[in-house]
Design a protein around this motif. Structure first.
Motif, PDB file in Angstrom:
ATOM      1  N   THR A  92     -26.806  38.396 -35.063  1.00 55.31           N
ATOM      2  CA  THR A  92     -27.072  39.731 -34.528  1.00 55.31           C
ATOM      3  C   THR A  92     -25.982  40.228 -33.583  1.00 55.31           C
ATOM      4  O   THR A  92     -26.250  40.968 -32.666  1.00 55.31           O
ATOM      5  CB  THR A  92     -28.409  39.755 -33.760  1.00 55.31           C
ATOM      6  OG1 THR A  92     -28.403  38.675 -32.812  1.00 55.31           O
ATOM      7  CG2 THR A  92     -29.575  39.625 -34.683  1.00 55.31           C
ATOM      8  N   ASP A  93     -24.735  39.851 -33.843  1.00 53.85           N
ATOM      9  CA  ASP A  93     -23.654  40.323 -32.985  1.00 53.85           C
ATOM     10  C   ASP A  93     -22.698  41.260 -33.713  1.00 53.85           C
ATOM     11  O   ASP A  93     -21.550  41.408 -33.339  1.00 53.85           O
ATOM     12  CB  ASP A  93     -22.860  39.141 -32.418  1.00 53.85           C
ATOM     13  CG  ASP A  93     -23.613  38.447 -31.304  1.00 53.85           C
ATOM     14  OD1 ASP A  93     -24.552  39.059 -30.779  1.00 53.85           O
ATOM     15  OD2 ASP A  93     -23.278  37.310 -30.984  1.00 53.85           O
ATOM     16  N   ILE A 129     -34.048  32.693 -30.921  1.00 53.11           N
ATOM     17  CA  ILE A 129     -32.870  33.076 -30.155  1.00 53.11           C
ATOM     18  C   ILE A 129     -32.365  31.859 -29.385  1.00 53.11           C
ATOM     19  O   ILE A 129     -33.128  30.952 -29.048  1.00 53.11           O
ATOM     20  CB  ILE A 129     -33.143  34.234 -29.168  1.00 53.11           C
ATOM     21  CG1 ILE A 129     -34.157  33.812 -28.099  1.00 53.11           C
ATOM     22  CG2 ILE A 129     -33.619  35.460 -29.912  1.00 53.11           C
ATOM     23  CD1 ILE A 129     -34.270  34.820 -26.946  1.00 53.11           C
ATOM     24  N   ARG A 158     -33.584  44.959 -28.175  1.00 49.73           N
ATOM     25  CA  ARG A 158     -32.256  45.002 -27.573  1.00 49.73           C
ATOM     26  C   ARG A 158     -32.345  45.539 -26.152  1.00 49.73           C
ATOM     27  O   ARG A 158     -33.199  46.367 -25.840  1.00 49.73           O
ATOM     28  CB  ARG A 158     -31.308  45.871 -28.399  1.00 49.73           C
ATOM     29  CG  ARG A 158     -30.920  45.262 -29.743  1.00 49.73           C
ATOM     30  CD  ARG A 158     -29.735  45.975 -30.341  1.00 49.73           C
ATOM     31  NE  ARG A 158     -29.362  45.495 -31.655  1.00 49.73           N
ATOM     32  CZ  ARG A 158     -28.526  44.486 -31.896  1.00 49.73           C
ATOM     33  NH1 ARG A 158     -27.995  43.834 -30.879  1.00 49.73           N
ATOM     34  NH2 ARG A 158     -28.235  44.126 -33.123  1.00 49.73           N
ATOM     35  N   GLY A 210     -30.248  36.601 -26.116  1.00 56.20           N
ATOM     36  CA  GLY A 210     -29.989  36.233 -27.503  1.00 56.20           C
ATOM     37  C   GLY A 210     -28.672  35.471 -27.637  1.00 56.20           C
ATOM     38  O   GLY A 210     -28.167  34.927 -26.650  1.00 56.20           O
ATOM     39  N   PRO A 211     -28.070  35.456 -28.804  1.00 52.51           N
ATOM     40  CA  PRO A 211     -28.442  36.187 -30.010  1.00 52.51           C
ATOM     41  C   PRO A 211     -29.417  35.433 -30.892  1.00 52.51           C
ATOM     42  O   PRO A 211     -29.931  34.377 -30.508  1.00 52.51           O
ATOM     43  CB  PRO A 211     -27.099  36.364 -30.712  1.00 52.51           C
ATOM     44  CG  PRO A 211     -26.350  35.117 -30.332  1.00 52.51           C
ATOM     45  CD  PRO A 211     -26.760  34.818 -28.919  1.00 52.51           C
ATOM     46  N   SER A 227     -26.417  41.438 -27.322  1.00 54.91           N
ATOM     47  CA  SER A 227     -27.146  40.537 -28.202  1.00 54.91           C
ATOM     48  C   SER A 227     -28.515  41.127 -28.518  1.00 54.91           C
ATOM     49  O   SER A 227     -28.768  42.302 -28.291  1.00 54.91           O
ATOM     50  CB  SER A 227     -27.295  39.165 -27.547  1.00 54.91           C
ATOM     51  OG  SER A 227     -26.023  38.581 -27.323  1.00 54.91           O
ATOM     52  N   PRO A 258     -24.645  32.828 -34.959  1.00 55.68           N
ATOM     53  CA  PRO A 258     -25.565  33.928 -34.666  1.00 55.68           C
ATOM     54  C   PRO A 258     -25.468  35.056 -35.693  1.00 55.68           C
ATOM     55  O   PRO A 258     -24.427  35.252 -36.305  1.00 55.68           O
ATOM     56  CB  PRO A 258     -25.124  34.411 -33.291  1.00 55.68           C
ATOM     57  CG  PRO A 258     -23.685  34.042 -33.198  1.00 55.68           C
ATOM     58  CD  PRO A 258     -23.546  32.759 -33.966  1.00 55.68           C
TER      59      PRO A 258
END
Length: 492
Positions: free
Chosen positions: A304-305, A233, A331, A280-281, A311, A302
């Protein structure tokens, strides 16, 4: 139910096969044991049933009188051979000892998918032990190869080793500038690489900084196509500072709080729980070789958005045989204007390059496993370790398909690991914190080594990011042994 001789000794047998010896008492015993739970309102038979159904209960005391003016009888569940205690003084009570329990299992799912059910009892595969095969079979830590503790004063917080040929490489999260973990990890953490020619636990020689700060939760993998990957991350920043000989005022750096750090689009929606900003992400760094120079690693992300509300941290991918990836992430959720929590959500991608889609849609579908997920797959099924039962412990979660998970109740099963570490030279240490679990597999296809980020010091653990001289943090490894008796392994 059969009750015999209540005046002297009662043998209480339940329909399920559970059995307890009952002993009327009139005063307290002088041999204390470990208290595990107090139940209000049960009958003596229910007290026996609750105790015999838990592998953390050996004895119980049933008190017919009221518990703290509750107006109902109560049951005290106890652990330990001599665990007969009467905290109520001389009031009469009944003490019972479990003499027969119901069958532990009827199938592998009752053995945490880490063993086989044989004649009603779990026979563990070897990497775990316990009545339900849910405790890691950790060997004593090696006094000369216990992971990564930087001799120059740099703190680290977890990592894992990976093999290439006759060398092992450790990738770890290190806090630059000799800063402490607390108050600095979300700004000053970087990904470092170390090398060993002796084995997966070291000893290690420092190589280089592969991922500049900010880079945390660093985990190494080799994809099915042969590419070397680092999941982590963070993103590079321009913050430069040193904590060596620093004053308290210069040590402070902001760490994302557990409060409502939602994005502006979320602030118009007052409903809780809702996603909140975390550290994060997730990014991926890839290279053709594990020993590639820092400038030869390519950054992806990134990743994971895809849901706009927050994030993610602690990426834990599992590479499927067809090259697809199932990934667990932690999360953050705001549960109120100034409070929050974390849970685990699942993602999926057709290849490691992505795009990564959210299998979990929102808090209601998330897995209440705590933070720091380490998800992995054995021949029987899926498993997950987290940081979820205290400063340094977890329960073992498991799943047949990687989608629907069994999350045992913390009060009913033992921890898979704890904060006590025994070394092979006889030294025993207690850790203030033990988190960031990560399993590395051995050649037999089962978990072979166990890595965690640990903090020295006595509890309660400090949480003051401005404190000078916070306890050192480092990266610990222990081998996961094999029990003498193991079950035949069949695919789940």
């Amino acid at each position: 139910m059969m009750v015999e001789g209540l005046a002297m000794l009662a043998i209480l047998t339940l329909a399920s096969g559970q059995q307890c010896d009952m002993h009327p008492k009139s005063q307290a015993s002088v041999k204390p044991g470990g208290k595990t739970a107090i139940l209000l309102g049960p009958s003596v038979a229910e007290c026996c049933g609750n105790c015999s159904a838990s592998d953390m209960c050996d004895w119980f005391n049933w008190h017919p009188h009221s518990y703290k003016d509750s107006g109902v009888p109560w049951c005290q569940l106890l652990q330990g051979i001599n665990a007969t205690v009467n905290p109520s003084g001389n009031a009469a009570f009944t003490s019972g000892r479990v003499t027969a329990r119901p069958p532990t299992c009827v199938g592998a799912i009752d053995c945490s998918l880490a063993g086989e059910c044989v004649a009603g009892k779990c026979v563990c595969d070897g990497w775990t032990h316990g009545e339900r095969c849910n405790v890691l079979n950790l060997e004593p830590a090696k006094a000369n190869a216990y992971g990564y503790r930087n001799s120059s004063g740099y703190n680290s917080w977890g990592g894992a080793s990976i093999q290439d040929g006759d060398k092992w490489y450790l990738f770890a999260s290190q806090i630059r500038g000799k800063c402490s973990l607390l108050g600095h990890w979300a700004v000053q953490s970087e990904g470092v690489r170390l090398v060993s020619t002796e084995g997966p636990m070291g000893p290690w020689s420092f190589d280089t900084v592969v991922l500049p700060h900010f880079a945390h939760n660093v985990k190494p993998f080799r994809a099915p196509d042969g590419t070397w990957l680092l999941y982590y991350i963070g993103a590079p920043n321009n913050v430069t500072s040193t904590c060596e000989n620093a004053t308290d005022a210069s040590r402070t750096q902001g760490v994302p709080s557990n409060g409502d750090r939602a994005t502006p689009n979320d602030m118009s929606n007052p409903t809780y729980p809702r996603g909140r900003q975390t550290a994060g992400p997730v990014f991926i760094a890839s290279a053709a070789t594990v020993d590639a120079a820092p400038d030869e690693w390519t950054t992806h992300g990134p990743i994971t958005d895809s849901l706009g509300w927050h994030s993610a941290t602690n990426p834990s991918p599992v590479f499927n045989p067809n090259g697809s990836v199932t990934m667990a992430v932690s999360r953050g959720w705001a549960t109120g204007p100034s409070s929050g929590t974390k849970s685990t959500t699942l993602m999926y991608a057709d290849t490691w390059r992505g795009p990564y889609m959210n299998l979990t849609q929102g808090y209601a579908e998330s897995l209440q496993t705590g933070e720091d997920p380490d998800m992995f797959k054995t021949k029987r099924g899926w498993h997950m370790l987290n940081h979820n039962t205290g400063p340094g412990s977890t329960v073992l979660c498991f799943s047949v398909d990687g989608r629907k998970w069994v999350i045992p109740k913390k009060s009913e099963v033992p921890d898979a690991f704890n904060s006590t570490v025994v070394f092979d030279n006889g030294t025993v240490i207690e850790l203030c914190q033990r988190q960031r679990p990560q399993v590395v597999f051995a050649e037999d296809g089962m978990p072979g080594w166990f890595w965690t980020g640990v903090m020295d010091g006595a509890r309660p653990c400090p949480h003051d990011s401005t404190a000078h001289g916070n306890p050192p943090t480092w990266t610990l490894v222990q081998a996961i042994g094999r029990s003498n008796e193991s079950a035949p392994v069949r695919s789940a």
